[in-house]
Motif scaffolding. Structure first.
Motif, mmCIF file in Angstrom:
data_model
loop_
_atom_site.group_PDB
_atom_site.id
_atom_site.type_symbol
_atom_site.label_atom_id
_atom_site.label_comp_id
_atom_site.label_asym_id
_atom_site.label_seq_id
_atom_site.Cartn_x
_atom_site.Cartn_y
_atom_site.Cartn_z
ATOM 1 N N ALA A 40 0.936 -1.367 0.046
ATOM 2 C CA ALA A 40 -0.056 0.031 -0.094
ATOM 3 C C ALA A 40 0.899 1.225 -0.090
ATOM 4 O O ALA A 40 0.328 2.327 -0.476
ATOM 5 C CB ALA A 40 -0.660 0.080 1.105
ATOM 6 N N ARG A 43 1.258 2.732 -3.056
ATOM 7 C CA ARG A 43 0.015 3.528 -3.649
ATOM 8 C C ARG A 43 0.077 4.963 -2.859
ATOM 9 O O ARG A 43 -0.252 5.966 -3.665
ATOM 10 C CB ARG A 43 -1.205 2.872 -3.183
ATOM 11 C CG ARG A 43 -2.279 3.515 -3.627
ATOM 12 C CD ARG A 43 -3.777 2.445 -3.319
ATOM 13 N NE ARG A 43 -4.849 3.399 -3.550
ATOM 14 C CZ ARG A 43 -6.115 2.897 -3.365
ATOM 15 N NH1 ARG A 43 -6.330 1.731 -2.647
ATOM 16 N NH2 ARG A 43 -7.270 3.612 -3.663
ATOM 17 N N GLU A 64 -2.940 7.442 6.553
ATOM 18 C CA GLU A 64 -2.012 5.996 6.492
ATOM 19 C C GLU A 64 -0.518 6.333 6.684
ATOM 20 O O GLU A 64 0.126 5.538 6.198
ATOM 21 C CB GLU A 64 -2.355 5.477 5.022
ATOM 22 C CG GLU A 64 -3.695 5.467 4.340
ATOM 23 C CD GLU A 64 -4.272 4.202 5.116
ATOM 24 O OE1 GLU A 64 -3.579 3.237 5.362
ATOM 25 O OE2 GLU A 64 -5.585 4.367 5.044
ATOM 26 N N ARG A 144 -0.756 -4.165 -6.752
ATOM 27 C CA ARG A 144 -1.826 -3.366 -6.547
ATOM 28 C C ARG A 144 -3.339 -3.791 -7.205
ATOM 29 O O ARG A 144 -4.359 -3.877 -6.786
ATOM 30 C CB ARG A 144 -1.641 -1.999 -7.210
ATOM 31 C CG ARG A 144 -2.485 -0.781 -6.500
ATOM 32 C CD ARG A 144 -1.992 -0.586 -5.217
ATOM 33 N NE ARG A 144 -2.832 -1.193 -3.994
ATOM 34 C CZ ARG A 144 -2.021 -1.902 -3.267
ATOM 35 N NH1 ARG A 144 -0.676 -2.101 -3.203
ATOM 36 N NH2 ARG A 144 -2.661 -2.702 -2.336
ATOM 37 N N GLY A 147 -4.612 -6.115 -5.187
ATOM 38 C CA GLY A 147 -5.085 -5.737 -3.916
ATOM 39 C C GLY A 147 -4.256 -5.993 -2.598
ATOM 40 O O GLY A 147 -4.761 -5.789 -1.563
ATOM 41 N N GLY A 148 -3.030 -6.492 -2.994
ATOM 42 C CA GLY A 148 -2.095 -6.644 -1.606
ATOM 43 C C GLY A 148 -1.109 -7.451 -2.213
ATOM 44 O O GLY A 148 -0.860 -8.154 -3.337
ATOM 45 N N HIS A 153 -1.887 -10.124 1.676
ATOM 46 C CA HIS A 153 -2.799 -11.218 1.150
ATOM 47 C C HIS A 153 -2.144 -12.648 1.923
ATOM 48 O O HIS A 153 -2.975 -12.988 2.739
ATOM 49 C CB HIS A 153 -2.632 -11.555 -0.174
ATOM 50 C CG HIS A 153 -3.572 -10.750 -1.134
ATOM 51 N ND1 HIS A 153 -5.003 -10.676 -0.616
ATOM 52 C CD2 HIS A 153 -3.664 -10.109 -2.217
ATOM 53 C CE1 HIS A 153 -5.788 -9.985 -1.493
ATOM 54 N NE2 HIS A 153 -4.878 -9.668 -2.462
ATOM 55 N N ASP B 22 -8.998 -3.359 -2.797
ATOM 56 C CA ASP B 22 -7.784 -3.262 -2.059
ATOM 57 C C ASP B 22 -7.661 -3.772 -0.766
ATOM 58 O O ASP B 22 -8.364 -3.432 -0.097
ATOM 59 C CB ASP B 22 -7.173 -1.580 -2.113
ATOM 60 C CG ASP B 22 -5.869 -1.729 -2.101
ATOM 61 O OD1 ASP B 22 -4.915 -2.393 -1.228
ATOM 62 O OD2 ASP B 22 -5.174 -0.792 -3.027
ATOM 63 N N PHE B 23 -6.749 -4.799 -0.416
ATOM 64 C CA PHE B 23 -6.746 -5.421 0.687
ATOM 65 C C PHE B 23 -5.907 -4.464 1.622
ATOM 66 O O PHE B 23 -6.134 -4.675 3.162
ATOM 67 C CB PHE B 23 -5.839 -6.433 0.543
ATOM 68 C CG PHE B 23 -6.959 -7.866 0.819
ATOM 69 C CD1 PHE B 23 -6.996 -8.596 1.897
ATOM 70 C CD2 PHE B 23 -7.617 -8.389 -0.394
ATOM 71 C CE1 PHE B 23 -7.848 -9.477 2.048
ATOM 72 C CE2 PHE B 23 -8.173 -9.244 -0.172
ATOM 73 C CZ PHE B 23 -8.526 -10.041 1.155
ATOM 74 N N GLU B 24 -5.207 -3.494 1.389
ATOM 75 C CA GLU B 24 -4.326 -2.858 2.361
ATOM 76 C C GLU B 24 -4.626 -1.633 2.558
ATOM 77 O O GLU B 24 -4.234 -0.808 3.495
ATOM 78 C CB GLU B 24 -2.944 -2.827 1.973
ATOM 79 C CG GLU B 24 -2.449 -4.527 1.632
ATOM 80 C CD GLU B 24 -0.895 -4.473 1.209
ATOM 81 O OE1 GLU B 24 -0.284 -3.489 1.103
ATOM 82 O OE2 GLU B 24 -0.529 -5.537 1.156
ATOM 83 N N VAL B 25 -5.416 -0.964 1.727
ATOM 84 C CA VAL B 25 -5.682 0.480 1.884
ATOM 85 C C VAL B 25 -7.285 0.351 2.245
ATOM 86 O O VAL B 25 -8.009 0.312 1.062
ATOM 87 C CB VAL B 25 -5.524 1.308 0.627
ATOM 88 C CG1 VAL B 25 -5.822 2.668 1.119
ATOM 89 C CG2 VAL B 25 -4.136 1.098 0.391
ATOM 90 N N ARG B 26 -7.872 0.702 3.416
ATOM 91 C CA ARG B 26 -9.052 0.601 3.610
ATOM 92 C C ARG B 26 -9.515 2.208 3.570
ATOM 93 O O ARG B 26 -9.492 2.912 4.682
ATOM 94 C CB ARG B 26 -9.516 0.135 4.859
ATOM 95 C CG ARG B 26 -9.015 -1.347 5.008
ATOM 96 C CD ARG B 26 -9.211 -1.852 6.144
ATOM 97 N NE ARG B 26 -8.401 -1.330 7.208
ATOM 98 C CZ ARG B 26 -8.797 -1.422 8.472
ATOM 99 N NH1 ARG B 26 -9.723 -2.108 9.054
ATOM 100 N NH2 ARG B 26 -7.944 -0.859 9.378
ATOM 101 N N ILE B 27 -9.991 2.760 2.535
ATOM 102 C CA ILE B 27 -10.369 4.132 2.602
ATOM 103 C C ILE B 27 -11.728 4.784 2.038
ATOM 104 O O ILE B 27 -12.536 3.832 1.646
ATOM 105 C CB ILE B 27 -9.059 5.024 1.796
ATOM 106 C CG1 ILE B 27 -8.732 4.149 0.622
ATOM 107 C CG2 ILE B 27 -8.161 5.212 2.913
ATOM 108 C CD1 ILE B 27 -7.918 4.951 -0.245
#
Lengths: 190, 178
Positions: A40, A43, A64, A144, A147-148, A153, B22-27
């Motif tokens: 992340a 990102r 973050e 990305r 998603g991880g 993951h 996204d698994f890592e950004v919870r926004i």
């Protein structure tokens, strides 16, 4: 005292490393409800420096910041380990791998990365460019899209029994097996 | 600034891409995130740096950041990486189970939340592409940072390339299958 330091300097066994990494999951949750994940940050870097009006990068990255601190910690930790408690011996590599690599002109195993691939000189070769630049691009694009990464993951997602994470982890491994066994031998000859 | 925010609200149309992939950004993108993020001073984040330091040391000392170990893993020549990841998952699973079972709260008394994630094609296609990159560079995103600070400065190029890859994904996201 000296024997303890000698032991620390040796490569750590998998069960020590695995247990410590696993404990990062509850540590982050208990410290502040944070879910373990590293990719992340790539990102956040985009959101901070080049959002370029792309919706995917329009969010409050300052929320973050903890993840940035976490990564700065990794940088410090890497420096500490490599500077003060580094393994003085060459990396032990499986003889079958050494033999295969020798066929591509890679014999260096003094440190964690072979200098025939991971050096500025190698970056200017076709092989080095493909491995470092294309490889890095695929790491950023793929994590990305998925998603991880391995932490988000494979470790956090699987710890939370998430089926999508199992799918992602299996695909990470499938991709790795295809690359290492089928494509890399061709790239190595470039 | 004001115009930027206006465009953002204007773009908010419901669809798969508005959901959190996204698994890592919870926004923002999740519709019902009511996270009571407690306002904390910046230095409170230092505890995460301490965890990071431990992680960085383990990365180097257990040779997880070594290109050789990753190649051995994908050639089934060594158990090391399977042992590391397997142990980490088991320890993580037990921890998460305990936290859920006993409804353990954070040190500041906040409830710990777990959001289930939905399957999308990204986990297959993106996962495969990441696997390619992992075997090429011998590094996932975390190890990249440890490699750089351990003295392999050329990895800065790999890291920048990974940021570029993330950006390109963001740029084409709406046109990619999910």
């Amino acid at each position: 005292m000296e024997t303890i330091l000698d032991t620390i300097r040796q490569p750590w066994p998998w069960y020590v490393a695995g247990a410590l990494i696993g404990l990062i999951v509850p540590a982050l949750l208990l410290m502040g409800n944070k879910h373990f994940g590293i990719s992340a940050n790539l990102r956040h870097a985009c959101a901070t420096f080049f959002p370029a009006g792309i919706k995917f990068f329009q969010y409050d990255w300052k929320k973050e910041l903890w993840n940035l601190f976490f990564v700065v910690g990794i940088l410090i930790g890497g420096f500490i380990a490599a500077t003060w408690i580094a393994n003085p011996n060459p990396v032990v590599v499986d003889p079958r791998l050494m033999e295969e690599l020798a066929g591509y002109g890679i014999t260096d195993h003094e440190t964690l990365l072979p200098k025939e691939i991971f050096s500025w000189e190698a970056l200017l070769t076709v092989r080095g460019f493909v491995m470092l630049v294309l490889g890095g691009f695929l790491v950023g694009f793929g994590t990305r899209y998925a998603g991880g990464c391995t932490s988000g993951h494979a470790i956090m997602g699987l710890s939370n029994l998430q089926l999508p994470s199992l799918v992602a982890t299996i695909m990470f491994m499938v991709g790795g097996f295809i690359m290492a066994n089928l494509l890399l031998p061709l790239i190595m000859r470039l | 600034m004001a115009t930027k925010n206006d465009t953002m609200t204007a773009q908010k149309t419901p669809g798969i891409l508005d959901k959190d992939t996204d698994f890592e950004v919870r926004i923002d993108q999740t519709i019902c995130v009511n996270k009571s993020e407690q306002e904390t001073p910046l230095w409170h984040n230092l505890k995460y740096a301490l965890v990071g330091i431990l992680f960085g040391i383990v990365f180097i000392k257990a040779e997880i950041v070594s290109w050789f170990r990753i190649q051995e893993m994908f050639r089934l020549q060594s158990f090391h990486m399977y042992g590391v990841i397997g142990t980490a998952v088991v320890v993580g699973m037990i921890s998460v189970w305990l936290i859920k079972r006993f409804k353990i709260k954070t040190v500041s008394g906040e409830e710990i939340d777990f959001q289930p994630k939905k399957f999308n094609k990204g986990q297959i296609i993106g996962g495969l592409l990441f696997g390619f990159g992992w075997a090429l560079t011998g590094a996932c995103p975390g190890p990249l940072f440890a490699q750089i600070s351990a003295g392999f400065l050329v990895i800065i190029v790999v890291l920048l390339s990974a940021v570029a890859g993330t950006w390109v994904y963001g740029y084409f996201r709406t046109r990619l299958p999910h």
